[in-house]
Design a protein around this motif. Structure first.
Motif, PDB file in Angstrom:
ATOM      1  N   GLY A  71       4.577 -24.106  -7.286  1.00  0.00           N
ATOM      2  CA  GLY A  71       5.270 -22.940  -6.754  1.00  0.00           C
ATOM      3  C   GLY A  71       5.624 -21.898  -7.794  1.00  0.00           C
ATOM      4  N   ARG A  72       5.111 -22.063  -9.012  1.00  0.00           N
ATOM      5  CA  ARG A  72       5.403 -21.081 -10.066  1.00  0.00           C
ATOM      6  C   ARG A  72       4.512 -19.855  -9.974  1.00  0.00           C
ATOM      7  NH1 ARG A  72       5.112 -25.776 -13.155  1.00  0.00           N
ATOM      8  NH2 ARG A  72       3.201 -25.046 -14.175  1.00  0.00           N
ATOM      9  N   VAL A  73       3.364 -20.020  -9.310  1.00  0.00           N
ATOM     10  CA  VAL A  73       2.390 -18.934  -9.202  1.00  0.00           C
ATOM     11  C   VAL A  73       1.890 -18.863  -7.766  1.00  0.00           C
ATOM     12  CG1 VAL A  73       0.133 -18.087  -9.958  1.00  0.00           C
ATOM     13  CG2 VAL A  73       1.654 -19.174 -11.610  1.00  0.00           C
ATOM     14  N   ALA A  74       1.747 -17.650  -7.257  1.00  0.00           N
ATOM     15  CA  ALA A  74       1.122 -17.436  -5.958  1.00  0.00           C
ATOM     16  C   ALA A  74      -0.178 -16.669  -6.169  1.00  0.00           C
ATOM     17  CB  ALA A  74       2.044 -16.666  -5.030  1.00  0.00           C
ATOM     18  N   ILE A  75      -1.207 -17.074  -5.458  1.00  0.00           N
ATOM     19  CA  ILE A  75      -2.481 -16.354  -5.469  1.00  0.00           C
ATOM     20  C   ILE A  75      -2.742 -15.913  -4.051  1.00  0.00           C
ATOM     21  CG2 ILE A  75      -4.943 -16.458  -6.003  1.00  0.00           C
ATOM     22  CD1 ILE A  75      -4.344 -18.706  -7.973  1.00  0.00           C
ATOM     23  N   THR A  76      -2.791 -14.613  -3.845  1.00  0.00           N
ATOM     24  CA  THR A  76      -2.888 -14.076  -2.490  1.00  0.00           C
ATOM     25  C   THR A  76      -3.976 -13.026  -2.415  1.00  0.00           C
ATOM     26  OG1 THR A  76      -1.563 -13.168  -0.665  1.00  0.00           O
ATOM     27  CG2 THR A  76      -1.205 -12.220  -2.857  1.00  0.00           C
ATOM     28  N   GLY A  77      -4.412 -12.732  -1.217  1.00  0.00           N
ATOM     29  CA  GLY A  77      -5.457 -11.738  -1.000  1.00  0.00           C
ATOM     30  C   GLY A  77      -4.945 -10.559  -0.209  1.00  0.00           C
ATOM     31  N   GLY A  78      -5.540  -9.409  -0.468  1.00  0.00           N
ATOM     32  CA  GLY A  78      -5.169  -8.204   0.260  1.00  0.00           C
ATOM     33  C   GLY A  78      -6.379  -7.336   0.514  1.00  0.00           C
ATOM     34  N   LEU A  79      -6.198  -6.351   1.367  1.00  0.00           N
ATOM     35  CA  LEU A  79      -7.269  -5.426   1.723  1.00  0.00           C
ATOM     36  C   LEU A  79      -6.738  -4.005   1.657  1.00  0.00           C
ATOM     37  CD1 LEU A  79     -10.271  -5.451   2.770  1.00  0.00           C
ATOM     38  CD2 LEU A  79      -9.282  -5.055   5.030  1.00  0.00           C
ATOM     39  N   TYR A  80      -7.444  -3.157   0.928  1.00  0.00           N
ATOM     40  CA  TYR A  80      -7.045  -1.761   0.770  1.00  0.00           C
ATOM     41  C   TYR A  80      -7.796  -0.905   1.775  1.00  0.00           C
ATOM     42  CZ  TYR A  80      -6.345   2.813  -1.418  1.00  0.00           C
ATOM     43  OH  TYR A  80      -6.023   4.128  -1.668  1.00  0.00           O
ATOM     44  N   ASP A  81      -7.046  -0.069   2.502  1.00  0.00           N
ATOM     45  CA  ASP A  81      -7.630   0.835   3.484  1.00  0.00           C
ATOM     46  C   ASP A  81      -7.874   2.183   2.821  1.00  0.00           C
ATOM     47  OD1 ASP A  81      -8.084   2.669   5.613  1.00  0.00           O
ATOM     48  OD2 ASP A  81      -7.016   1.351   6.999  1.00  0.00           O
ATOM     49  N   LEU A  82      -9.123   2.570   2.683  1.00  0.00           N
ATOM     50  CA  LEU A  82      -9.460   3.824   2.012  1.00  0.00           C
ATOM     51  C   LEU A  82      -8.929   5.035   2.758  1.00  0.00           C
ATOM     52  CD1 LEU A  82     -13.175   3.046   1.084  1.00  0.00           C
ATOM     53  CD2 LEU A  82     -11.268   3.176  -0.507  1.00  0.00           C
ATOM     54  N   ALA A  83      -8.767   4.925   4.065  1.00  0.00           N
ATOM     55  CA  ALA A  83      -8.324   6.067   4.863  1.00  0.00           C
ATOM     56  C   ALA A  83      -6.828   6.314   4.762  1.00  0.00           C
ATOM     57  CB  ALA A  83      -8.726   5.873   6.325  1.00  0.00           C
ATOM     58  N   THR A  84      -6.036   5.231   4.690  1.00  0.00           N
ATOM     59  CA  THR A  84      -4.583   5.378   4.714  1.00  0.00           C
ATOM     60  C   THR A  84      -3.918   5.106   3.377  1.00  0.00           C
ATOM     61  OG1 THR A  84      -4.156   3.069   5.314  1.00  0.00           O
ATOM     62  CG2 THR A  84      -4.595   4.633   7.120  1.00  0.00           C
ATOM     63  N   GLY A  85      -4.623   4.406   2.485  1.00  0.00           N
ATOM     64  CA  GLY A  85      -4.032   4.020   1.210  1.00  0.00           C
ATOM     65  C   GLY A  85      -3.183   2.758   1.290  1.00  0.00           C
ATOM     66  N   GLU A  86      -3.119   2.137   2.449  1.00  0.00           N
ATOM     67  CA  GLU A  86      -2.269   0.966   2.616  1.00  0.00           C
ATOM     68  C   GLU A  86      -2.969  -0.311   2.183  1.00  0.00           C
ATOM     69  OE1 GLU A  86       0.460   0.813   6.151  1.00  0.00           O
ATOM     70  OE2 GLU A  86      -0.906   2.372   6.862  1.00  0.00           O
ATOM     71  N   VAL A  87      -2.169  -1.230   1.648  1.00  0.00           N
ATOM     72  CA  VAL A  87      -2.631  -2.571   1.325  1.00  0.00           C
ATOM     73  C   VAL A  87      -2.047  -3.529   2.344  1.00  0.00           C
ATOM     74  CG1 VAL A  87      -2.484  -4.470  -0.339  1.00  0.00           C
ATOM     75  CG2 VAL A  87      -2.882  -2.137  -1.138  1.00  0.00           C
ATOM     76  N   ALA A  88      -2.916  -4.286   3.006  1.00  0.00           N
ATOM     77  CA  ALA A  88      -2.484  -5.295   3.976  1.00  0.00           C
ATOM     78  C   ALA A  88      -2.788  -6.670   3.416  1.00  0.00           C
ATOM     79  CB  ALA A  88      -3.201  -5.107   5.310  1.00  0.00           C
ATOM     80  N   LEU A  89      -1.829  -7.578   3.518  1.00  0.00           N
ATOM     81  CA  LEU A  89      -2.072  -8.945   3.063  1.00  0.00           C
ATOM     82  C   LEU A  89      -2.983  -9.657   4.051  1.00  0.00           C
ATOM     83  CD1 LEU A  89       1.488 -10.043   1.895  1.00  0.00           C
ATOM     84  CD2 LEU A  89      -0.406  -9.180   0.512  1.00  0.00           C
ATOM     85  N   LEU A  90      -3.840 -10.532   3.525  1.00  0.00           N
ATOM     86  CA  LEU A  90      -4.729 -11.328   4.356  1.00  0.00           C
ATOM     87  C   LEU A  90      -4.226 -12.761   4.389  1.00  0.00           C
ATOM     88  CD1 LEU A  90      -8.275 -10.101   3.232  1.00  0.00           C
ATOM     89  CD2 LEU A  90      -6.970  -9.419   5.253  1.00  0.00           C
ATOM     90  N   ASP A  91      -4.145 -13.337   5.571  1.00  0.00           N
ATOM     91  CA  ASP A  91      -3.763 -14.733   5.658  1.00  0.00           C
ATOM     92  C   ASP A  91      -4.877 -15.579   5.049  1.00  0.00           C
ATOM     93  OD1 ASP A  91      -5.718 -15.734   7.842  1.00  0.00           O
ATOM     94  OD2 ASP A  91      -4.801 -13.977   8.775  1.00  0.00           O
ATOM     95  N   PRO A  92      -4.556 -16.831   4.676  1.00  0.00           N
ATOM     96  CA  PRO A  92      -5.565 -17.659   3.995  1.00  0.00           C
ATOM     97  C   PRO A  92      -6.877 -17.794   4.758  1.00  0.00           C
ATOM     98  CG  PRO A  92      -3.403 -18.667   3.835  1.00  0.00           C
ATOM     99  CD  PRO A  92      -3.266 -17.512   4.787  1.00  0.00           C
ATOM    100  N   GLY A  93      -6.823 -17.811   6.102  1.00  0.00           N
ATOM    101  CA  GLY A  93      -8.029 -17.868   6.909  1.00  0.00           C
ATOM    102  C   GLY A  93      -8.747 -19.193   6.848  1.00  0.00           C
TER     103      GLY A  93
END
Length: 208
Positions: free
Chosen positions: A186-208
């Motif tokens: 639990g000392r480190v988290a590794i997570t994924g995200g997706l950047y929307d070129l149109a809005t500039g927003e970053v959305a987190l992605l669930d592990p899937g």
């Protein structure tokens, strides 16, 4: 922790706080009210002092996705690694191992983006059966499993493969010999995200 005025970034902070700080920077960027943006100066660089980043972000080389800007971070706040399609190799993994193990960084973010050309190249290669030459073939080969899992005949293969490739990259890093222990503790988290070129927003992605 994340480069806000009057606050010191300390290695060894919590993954949750690091992620909150990173996403807060993206909200400032999207709202058009960055604290740092592209207005940082050489004086700010000189004043950054010892390196105490709180996150490492692995992203794509796409010129439309400048990582320090979209997370509104200043000098010394985040370590940035960029490869075509955020593809991993030994140098990338070793760099991430270094900032986690030696600098105490608690967060690793893998950031994909919409309309990724590297993923598009992998889709084209699988559809045509024509593997590119040179080192571009390495990028295509590393992204190809995500395309295959979606199915290259799927009309939505490109956007779906982008997301799948982010998740696969996250899983690979979580299984890394030197990262798996800190993640499990639990000392480190590794997570994924997706950047929307149109809005500039970053959305987190669930592990899937």
């Amino acid at each position: 922790m994340g480069g806000m005025p009057g606050r010191e970034r300390q290695p060894g902070g919590t993954p949750r706080a690091a992620l909150a700080d990173l996403l807060a920077g993206n909200r400032r960027f999207v709202s058009g009210q960055p604290i740092h943006g592209h207005d940082v100066t050489a004086a700010a660089a000189a004043a950054s002092g010892d390196q105490q980043p709180y996150a490492v972000v692995l992203g794509c080389i796409d010129s439309r996705v400048p990582l320090e800007a979209i997370f509104d971070q200043t000098f010394g706040a985040i370590c940035v690694i960029r490869t075509g399609g955020h593809v991993l190799d030994r140098a990338v993994c070793g760099s991430i191992e270094y900032v986690v193990g030696r600098l105490g960084v608690p967060l690793v973010m893998v950031l994909g983006h919409e309309r990724c050309g590297a993923v598009g190249a992998a889709v084209d290669a699988l559809r045509t059966g024509e593997r590119p030459g040179g080192s571009l073939a390495y990028l295509v080969d590393e992204i190809a499993p995500a395309v295959t899992e979606i199915g290259f005949d799927d009309p939505a293969v490109h956007p779906l493969a982008i997301r799948r490739h982010v998740r696969r990259t996250v899983r690979t890093l979580r299984d890394d010999d030197l990262l798996a222990g800190p993640v499990a503790a639990g000392r480190v988290a590794i997570t994924g995200g997706l950047y929307d070129l149109a809005t500039g927003e970053v959305a987190l992605l669930d592990p899937g």
